[in-house]
Design an enzyme around this catalytic site. Sequence first.
Site, mmCIF file in Angstrom:
data_model
loop_
_atom_site.group_PDB
_atom_site.id
_atom_site.type_symbol
_atom_site.label_atom_id
_atom_site.label_comp_id
_atom_site.label_asym_id
_atom_site.label_seq_id
_atom_site.Cartn_x
_atom_site.Cartn_y
_atom_site.Cartn_z
ATOM 1 N N ALA A 69 0.840 -1.194 0.000
ATOM 2 C CA ALA A 69 0.000 0.000 0.000
ATOM 3 C C ALA A 69 0.874 1.242 0.000
ATOM 4 O O ALA A 69 2.031 1.206 0.439
ATOM 5 C CB ALA A 69 -0.924 0.002 1.217
ATOM 6 N N ASP A 70 0.299 2.328 -0.472
ATOM 7 C CA ASP A 70 0.956 3.624 -0.405
ATOM 8 C C ASP A 70 -0.107 4.692 -0.204
ATOM 9 O O ASP A 70 -1.135 4.678 -0.890
ATOM 10 C CB ASP A 70 1.747 3.917 -1.685
#
EC number: 3.6.1.9
Length: 188
Positions: A69-70
Amino acid sequence: MNQKIILASKSPRRQELLKLMDIDFRVVLKEVDESYPDGLSPAEIAVYIASKKAEAFDEEVNDEIVLTADTIVAIDGLILGKPESREHAIEMLQRLSGKVHEVYTGVCLFYKGEYNKFYDRSEVFFRQLTDEEIISYVDEYEPYDKAGSYGIQQRIGLIGIERINGSYTNVVGLPTEKVYQQLKRLVQ
């Protein structure tokens, strides 16, 4: 959920969210260049970086799901990543103060050679913060690992955020409802 999951994130917040969801996982970290091409929208940037993180596992996993994730913050067409210094963190929070900004979290689930990519978006409404509140927060919490220089679950979020449109956990760093639904879909 019985499927083995690798969380490719050192974020204690993402780890805690998965634990709260009763999802078993192990953490495996890889260094990844988080740069991105010009011209991408905030959502595209978050998904692009999450995908790059997953691609680092391309040759190494077979029966596990890799979750990456970012999270990024966007305001007035500007992308706010992680602050580079105390002054940068203070500047970011001053920019967010009294305004609405957007938080995007891109997620990639890599499983059996397939990349399942998606994102979530939340609007965050900050009240006007004083310089004293901002400086005190930055000095006490040192938010250098957080997009936009703040953690919603920390003091500045608790005293400064008036409301959110969208997922709270997305602002924390992982849109748990969407992640859960996509994981269920993958393992069926």
